[in-house]
Design an enzyme around this catalytic site. Structure first.
Site, PDB file in Angstrom:
ATOM      1  N   TYR A   1      41.606 -24.810 -18.879  1.00 52.01           N
ATOM      2  CA  TYR A   1      40.335 -25.040 -18.175  1.00 52.01           C
ATOM      3  C   TYR A   1      39.614 -23.710 -17.910  1.00 52.01           C
ATOM      4  CZ  TYR A   1      37.344 -27.140 -14.476  1.00 52.01           C
ATOM      5  OH  TYR A   1      36.302 -27.570 -13.696  1.00 52.01           O
TER       6      TYR A   1
ATOM      7  N   LYS B   1      35.978 -22.820 -19.346  1.00 51.23           N
ATOM      8  CA  LYS B   1      34.854 -22.558 -18.437  1.00 51.23           C
ATOM      9  C   LYS B   1      34.387 -21.101 -18.539  1.00 51.23           C
ATOM     10  CE  LYS B   1      34.387 -26.658 -16.466  1.00 51.23           C
ATOM     11  NZ  LYS B   1      33.198 -27.494 -16.779  1.00 51.23           N
TER      12      LYS B   1
HETATM   13  N1  LIG Z   1      35.135 -31.141  -8.650  1.00 46.85           N
HETATM   14  C1  LIG Z   1      35.285 -29.825  -8.624  1.00 46.85           C
HETATM   15  O1  LIG Z   1      35.874 -29.266  -7.710  1.00 46.85           O
HETATM   16  C2  LIG Z   1      34.671 -28.983  -9.712  1.00 46.85           C
HETATM   17  C3  LIG Z   1      34.670 -27.601  -9.528  1.00 46.85           C
HETATM   18  C4  LIG Z   1      34.118 -26.788 -10.503  1.00 46.85           C
HETATM   19  C5  LIG Z   1      33.562 -27.354 -11.634  1.00 46.85           C
HETATM   20  N2  LIG Z   1      33.581 -28.695 -11.797  1.00 46.85           N
HETATM   21  C6  LIG Z   1      32.974 -29.228 -13.023  1.00 46.85           C
HETATM   22  O2  LIG Z   1      31.938 -30.114 -12.695  1.00 46.85           O
HETATM   23  C7  LIG Z   1      31.840 -31.124 -13.686  1.00 46.85           C
HETATM   24  C8  LIG Z   1      31.931 -32.489 -13.042  1.00 46.85           C
HETATM   25  O3  LIG Z   1      33.170 -32.579 -12.361  1.00 46.85           O
HETATM   26  P1  LIG Z   1      33.519 -33.787 -11.360  1.00 46.85           P
HETATM   27  O4  LIG Z   1      34.402 -33.233 -10.329  1.00 46.85           O
HETATM   28  O5  LIG Z   1      32.279 -34.501 -10.967  1.00 46.85           O
HETATM   29  O6  LIG Z   1      34.400 -34.700 -12.338  1.00 46.85           O
HETATM   30  P2  LIG Z   1      34.779 -36.249 -12.233  1.00 46.85           P
HETATM   31  O7  LIG Z   1      34.518 -36.780 -10.878  1.00 46.85           O
HETATM   32  O8  LIG Z   1      36.143 -36.353 -12.821  1.00 46.85           O
HETATM   33  O9  LIG Z   1      33.705 -36.943 -13.232  1.00 46.85           O
HETATM   34  C9  LIG Z   1      33.721 -36.586 -14.579  1.00 46.85           C
HETATM   35  C10 LIG Z   1      32.566 -37.238 -15.300  1.00 46.85           C
HETATM   36  O10 LIG Z   1      32.609 -36.797 -16.674  1.00 46.85           O
HETATM   37  C11 LIG Z   1      32.740 -37.928 -17.521  1.00 46.85           C
HETATM   38  N3  LIG Z   1      33.563 -37.562 -18.663  1.00 46.85           N
HETATM   39  C12 LIG Z   1      34.887 -37.239 -18.695  1.00 46.85           C
HETATM   40  N4  LIG Z   1      35.267 -36.967 -19.934  1.00 46.85           N
HETATM   41  C13 LIG Z   1      34.179 -37.105 -20.719  1.00 46.85           C
HETATM   42  C14 LIG Z   1      33.920 -36.973 -22.099  1.00 46.85           C
HETATM   43  N5  LIG Z   1      34.877 -36.642 -22.963  1.00 46.85           N
HETATM   44  N6  LIG Z   1      32.664 -37.189 -22.569  1.00 46.85           N
HETATM   45  C15 LIG Z   1      31.672 -37.542 -21.708  1.00 46.85           C
HETATM   46  N7  LIG Z   1      31.845 -37.694 -20.405  1.00 46.85           N
HETATM   47  C16 LIG Z   1      33.087 -37.486 -19.913  1.00 46.85           C
HETATM   48  C17 LIG Z   1      33.343 -39.021 -16.664  1.00 46.85           C
HETATM   49  O11 LIG Z   1      33.032 -40.300 -17.213  1.00 46.85           O
HETATM   50  P3  LIG Z   1      34.192 -41.460 -17.302  1.00 46.85           P
HETATM   51  O12 LIG Z   1      34.485 -41.847 -15.873  1.00 46.85           O
HETATM   52  O13 LIG Z   1      33.552 -42.533 -18.096  1.00 46.85           O
HETATM   53  O14 LIG Z   1      35.365 -40.806 -17.965  1.00 46.85           O
HETATM   54  C18 LIG Z   1      32.644 -38.750 -15.326  1.00 46.85           C
HETATM   55  O15 LIG Z   1      31.340 -39.288 -15.337  1.00 46.85           O
HETATM   56  C19 LIG Z   1      32.956 -30.832 -14.692  1.00 46.85           C
HETATM   57  O16 LIG Z   1      32.445 -30.079 -15.755  1.00 46.85           O
HETATM   58  C20 LIG Z   1      33.925 -30.015 -13.886  1.00 46.85           C
HETATM   59  O17 LIG Z   1      34.725 -29.203 -14.700  1.00 46.85           O
HETATM   60  C21 LIG Z   1      34.126 -29.535 -10.871  1.00 46.85           C
END
Ligand SMILES: NC(=O)c1ccc[n+]([C@@H]2O[C@H](COP(=O)([O-])OP(=O)(O)OC[C@H]3O[C@@H](n4cnc5c(N)ncnc54)[C@H](OP(=O)(O)O)[C@@H]3O)[C@@H](O)[C@H]2O)c1
Length: 248
Positions: free
Chosen positions: A156, A160
């Site tokens: 990851y 990133k």
């Molecule tokens: N949460 C954190 O603390 C955090 C921190 C830093 C960065 N981020 C980044 O922010 C972004 C969103 O994270 P989140 O926490 O909101 O994640 P999340 O709650 O797990 O949601 C992930 C989203 O991405 C979709 N997804 C997963 N795999 C996919 C694929 N192969 N193709 C298209 N869509 C896909 C999922 O759809 P389905 O449900 O249909 O699979 C869902 O809508 C990510 O890039 C993550 O790395 C998150």
């Protein structure tokens, strides 16, 4: 009147969490929104319905961002449903955590394909029409982990960190043609992605964060709206941290 009136945005992975908040925030500022999901259609359908309640056009598409054929199909559907795309937000992301020596090739490739190759493919397919018009905004959702590394997240962190390097390179390549490319780097945010993190680890995160808490998806979305808005017209190649001061 919103700052994005008349614009059309694509947000990948917008059925839940940060992507959902971004899609709604863009719509509240006047943008029509195309959103994608990978597995469950119902939450994506609900987000699209919520956007339409705001008076904006919304469509949701099943598209695994790591699948080249699915991306090709998505671009055709976007052209038919919306015509042009003004704002691309590469938000879809996954984690497959394991300490490095125990991490297998599949875990490595899955995470690199979704979090780095996927955004590159989406940009490759959609930036041409932006460059022709001389106008467009690309915002890539990276992570604090891509800036500082994290135990158990070599795949990851590499993805990133690579996304930050891709952002800066494309910012240089597209700058003279009116397309800005920026990244938002969230710290630890309350979503499904962090729901499984043990409470003791989250306590450690709070301890290491000057603001002593996790962030909310809406706080990340506000940074994306800013970078997509006219107020950010002279900003490109930037990584905007939204992390409560955990990394500065
Ligand atoms: N949460 C954190 O603390 C955090 C921190 C830093 C960065 N981020 C980044 O922010 C972004 C969103 O994270 P989140 O926490 O909101 O994640 P999340 O709650 O797990 O949601 C992930 C989203 O991405 C979709 N997804 C997963 N795999 C996919 C694929 N192969 N193709 C298209 N869509 C896909 C999922 O759809 P389905 O449900 O249909 O699979 C869902 O809508 C990510 O890039 C993550 O790395 C998150």
């Amino acid at each position: 009147m919103g700052v994005l009136d008349g614009k059309t945005s694509l947000v990948t992975g917008a059925s839940r969490g940060i992507g959902k908040a971004i899609a709604l925030a863009l719509a509240k500022e006047g943008s029509d929104v195309a959103l994608t999901y990978a597995h469950q259609p119902e939450p994506a359908e609900q987000v699209a319905a919520d956007i339409e309640k705001l008076g904006r056009k919304a469509r949701f598409y099943n598209c695994n961002v790591a699948d080249p054929g699915a991306n090709d199909k998505l671009v055709d559907l976007l052209a038919a449903d919306f015509g042009q795309i003004d704002i691309v937000v590469n938000n879809a992301g996954i984690t497959r955590d394991r300490s490095f020596l125990k991490m297998d090739r599949e875990m490595w490739h899955d995470v690199l394909n979704v979090n780095l190759t996927g955004p590159a493919m989406v940009i490759h397919r959609l930036v041409g029409q932006m460059l022709e018009r001389g106008d467009g905004r690309i915002v890539n959702i990276t992570s604090i982990v891509g800036q500082m590394g994290n135990f158990g997240q070599a795949n990851y962190a590499a993805a990133k960190g690579g996304l930050i390097a891709l952002t800066k390179t494309l910012a240089r390549e597209f700058a003279r043609k009116g397309v800005t490319v920026n990244a938002v780097a969230p710290g630890f945010i309350e979503t499904d992605m962090t729901a499984d993190v043990p409470e003791a680890a989250l306590d450690k995160v709070r301890e290491l964060t000057p603001m002593s808490r996790l962030g909310k998806p809406e706080e990340v979305a506000a940074a994306v709206v800013f970078l997509a808005s006219p107020a950010a017209s002279f900003i490109t190649g930037e990584v905007l941290s939204v992390n409560g001061g955990m990394y500065m």
